[in-house]
Enzyme design. Structure first.
Site, PDB file in Angstrom:
ATOM      1  N   GLY A 200       0.499  -0.964  -0.302  1.00 15.78           N
ATOM      2  CA  GLY A 200      -0.280  -0.251   0.518  1.00 15.78           C
ATOM      3  C   GLY A 200       0.544   1.426   0.295  1.00 15.78           C
ATOM      4  N   ARG A 201       1.588   0.734   0.581  1.00 16.89           N
ATOM      5  CA  ARG A 201       2.540   2.546   0.282  1.00 16.89           C
ATOM      6  C   ARG A 201       4.236   1.641  -0.379  1.00 16.89           C
ATOM      7  NH1 ARG A 201       3.699   3.885   7.298  1.00 16.89           N
ATOM      8  NH2 ARG A 201       3.537   1.490   7.618  1.00 16.89           N
ATOM      9  N   LYS A 221       9.996   2.314   0.586  1.00 17.83           N
ATOM     10  CA  LYS A 221       8.653   1.738   1.266  1.00 17.83           C
ATOM     11  C   LYS A 221       8.074   4.150   1.984  1.00 17.83           C
ATOM     12  CE  LYS A 221       6.761   0.845   5.452  1.00 17.83           C
ATOM     13  NZ  LYS A 221       6.698  -0.582   6.378  1.00 17.83           N
ATOM     14  N   ASP A 388       1.402 -11.863   6.695  1.00 17.63           N
ATOM     15  CA  ASP A 388       1.507 -11.178   4.984  1.00 17.63           C
ATOM     16  C   ASP A 388       3.334 -10.551   5.842  1.00 17.63           C
ATOM     17  OD1 ASP A 388      -0.587  -9.775   7.036  1.00 17.63           O
ATOM     18  OD2 ASP A 388       0.685  -7.628   6.081  1.00 17.63           O
ATOM     19  N   ASN A 389       2.876 -10.955   6.820  1.00 12.89           N
ATOM     20  CA  ASN A 389       4.598 -10.263   6.842  1.00 12.89           C
ATOM     21  C   ASN A 389       5.294 -10.898   7.436  1.00 12.89           C
ATOM     22  OD1 ASN A 389       3.911  -7.699   7.797  1.00 12.89           O
ATOM     23  ND2 ASN A 389       3.054  -7.491   9.790  1.00 12.89           N
TER      24      ASN A 389
END
Length: 636
Positions: A200-201, A221, A388-389
């Site tokens: 997302g970023r 990032k 997701d991490n």
């Protein structure tokens, strides 16, 4: 399926693993998607590490036999790959930024989003979306950099002094050869399936091939919006960027697998953040950190496609991953005899040479277990162990509200969002690692890449690998000749009762002499600086433990000096305590970056005494316990 693992983990019915590691819950080859998407974790009470020692007391299953270990085969194949690589250049070159060799295999070999707009949306049948950095900058400045990461890339460290360097690594001045994109992935967040998440970023610039033909992805990032930004702005603030930059490098020098950080720049613009989610947002300096890793693929990178029944894409992405990051698995031969019994009879044998995906699942499980055991050894708490991490390379990834233990508290979580259930507390990390592996193997099973027995074996290997590594770590931390579960359990219990500083205690313990004749009233002298404010009853408890410890040490012929050297090599003097980060952040937000740079130098030598730097090993001051220092939210 995992009854043997569940038993050895001593999981209670309310354990975070209980919902997914029971024989019924894990007995699936192609689970229905409704089961796949169903949240499988219910809230659970904390299971005290020192009482059950479950996450540190698994015994190797005696029914598991192997003619040769998976590790040895993997290492042999990796070495063979390196030896056969004729392109390796022993004389490392030093390149300018324009001379970096970009390869961009991820974009070249995998399907991408046909759209390139930034409108938030569900991105289907694609592993990425091409997107360029869009963050606004105004006179960006270089805050900090890593010479050792530059060396990985063959980048001349003089490039950091270029006037246009901050502009380039803010994304405002693109490099020739890059092919930027944002990755599509999903994940379980706090045990609940969250669907599509994605970068997302974070925007990956591409992959640099160095003179050793090693592949390194560079990612900015905080570089702006992507289709995966949802309702966010795609930006990052200086506060969280400093933490990520410093911890990426600190973990590397602690010897723990991690993504790295090349540099950190300010954007010159402000970003609005509600740090505590309390309705009081404020403007903070914006920043961008350049993260570097051989891959940013996560468990969620595969989960998202399985959840959408795009099973061919799961296979395609798995093939890509193995080809580029686990090439030794494609060269396994029957003669390697990598087969294992998981119960009894011919039907319970898993032959890893016949299925590269099964061998890959096992290796991912083992490197994840090894990673988590390393965290436990240094007292690191990740804080947000969502799927997701979780890196498929077994790297520490995505530094958010992390924290190192100060006063030893197994219930410690650095994440305020995690406070109600403490799902991601220090003591729960090994269990959560297995929970995540269970979902990773579910994904591969859903795509019919591995069968039930192979999924089972991968999870079994997680448990065995974790315990083997953790026992070895704790044995060396205490300087013991052999692992002593009772002695270590009693130590952790005492440390929790008296809130003993985790790092300073083990560093001080190396000063203990293996001399049974030491008078009882002198036994605690080496630990005087870490055993603070204890009464007679607790002093007696510690004296009793030290006696047992010395007796154990006496069984070894290792000299006190040699043992101290060995213990100090695994017990750091300097860790990235949250209050040290905050001091550097406070200075940086005022325009002074020197404390960030000084702190980087200190944490790059965590095991050295570093005379004159003792203030960085001090216990946290009272102000360190204020909101936003010792504990943080996921907001950044």
């Amino acid at each position: 399926m995992l009854s043997h693992i569940s038993a050895s983990l001593s999981l209670s019915s309310s354990s975070p693993l209980a919902a997914t590691t029971s024989p019924i819950a894990l007995r699936r080859l192609r689970p229905s998607l409704s089961k796949y998407l169903r949240p499988k974790l219910r809230s659970h009470p904390f299971k005290l590490l020192l009482k059950r020692h479950s996450i540190f007391s698994m015994e190797t299953n005696p029914s598991t036999t192997a003619s040769v270990s998976v590790d040895s085969i993997s290492d042999d194949k990796k070495n063979e790959t390196l030896e056969n690589n004729s392109v390796i250049n022993s004389n490392r070159v030093k390149l300018k930024l324009e001379e970096l060799r970009w390869d961009n295999s991820f974009v070249r070999e995998l399907p991408g989003d046909p759209r390139t707009d930034l409108i938030p949306r569900q991105v289907l049948h694609a592993c990425y979306t091409k997107v360029s950095p869009s963050v606004e900058v105004e006179n960006p400045q270089l805050v900090a950099w890593s010479d050792s990461v530059a060396e990985l890339l063959d980048l001349n460290p003089k490039e950091f002094t270029r006037p246009d360097f901050p502009l380039i690594f803010s994304g405002a001045s693109p490099l020739v050869g890059v092919m930027p994109y944002a990755q599509c992935y999903g994940g379980h967040q706090f045990g609940m399936w969250a669907g599509q998440l994605g970068d997302g970023r974070a925007i990956t610039l591409g992959e640099v091939l160095n003179s050793k033909m090693e592949r390194w992805e560079l990612q900015l990032k905080g570089a702006g919006k992507t289709p995966y930004s949802r309702f966010a702005d795609g930006l990052a603030v200086l506060r969280s960027s400093i933490r990520e930059f410093l911890c990426s490098e600190a973990m590397h020098y602690l010897g723990i697998p991690t993504t790295r950080a090349l540099c950190l720049v300010t954007t010159g613009k402000y970003v609005t953040r509600d740090m505590f989610y309390d309705g009081n947002p404020k403007d903070e300096p914006g920043a961008i950190v350049c993260r570097v890793s051989q891959s940013f693929l996560r468990f969620g990178s595969y989960q998202i496609h399985a959840s959408r029944e795009d099973l061919d894409l799961v296979r395609t992405l798995a093939d890509y991953t193995i080809r580029h990051h686990f090439p030794h698995l494609e060269k396994l031969r029957k003669s390697d005899s990598v087969s294992f019994s998981i119960g009894g009879g011919d039907n319970s044998v898993v032959d890893l040479t016949s299925n590269k995906y099964a061998a890959w699942a096992v290796e991912v499980a083992e490197c994840t277990a090894s990673l988590v055991s390393s965290w436990q050894g240094v007292g690191f708490t990740h804080g947000v162990l969502n799927t997701d991490n979780m890196s498929v390379l077994g790297l520490t990834i995505d530094y958010g509200p992390f924290g190192f233990l100060d006063a030893f508290d197994p219930r410690y979580t650095p994440n305020t969002t995690d406070l109600p259930g403490r799902r991601y507390s220090f003591a729960n990390q090994p269990d959560i690692g297995l929970w995540n592996i269970a979902h990773f193997t579910t994904t591969l099973s859903t795509a019919q890449l591995i069968n039930d027995k192979e999924a089972n074996y991968a999870m079994e290997r997680y448990g065995t690998k974790f315990m083997d590594k953790y026992q070895a770590i704790m044995t060396k931390k205490l300087g013991l000749p052999t692992y002593n579960k009772q002695l270590i359990s009693e130590l952790l219990k005492n440390m929790a009762i008296d809130k003993v500083d985790y790092t300073n205690f083990f560093r001080s313990l190396s000063n203990t002499k293996a001399d049974p004749t030491i008078p009882e009233d002198e036994l605690l002298i080496p630990l005087k600086a870490v055993l603070l404010d204890i009464g007679k009853e607790r002093k007696d408890a510690w004296t009793s433990w030290v006696k047992s410890y010395i007796q154990e040490l006496s069984a070894s012929d290792t000299s006190d000096d040699d043992r101290k050297v060995s213990m100090d090599s695994v017990n750091p003097k300097y860790i990235l305590r949250n209050y040290l980060c905050q001091s550097a952040i406070d200075a940086a937000e005022s325009g002074n970056f020197e404390e960030v740079r000084q702190l980087l130098k200190v944490v790059n030598r965590p095991y050295d005494d570093q005379p004159g730097m003792e203030q960085y090993a001090r216990l946290p001051p009272a102000w360190a316990y204020r909101p936003g220092v010792g504990m943080l939210s996921c907001s950044s």
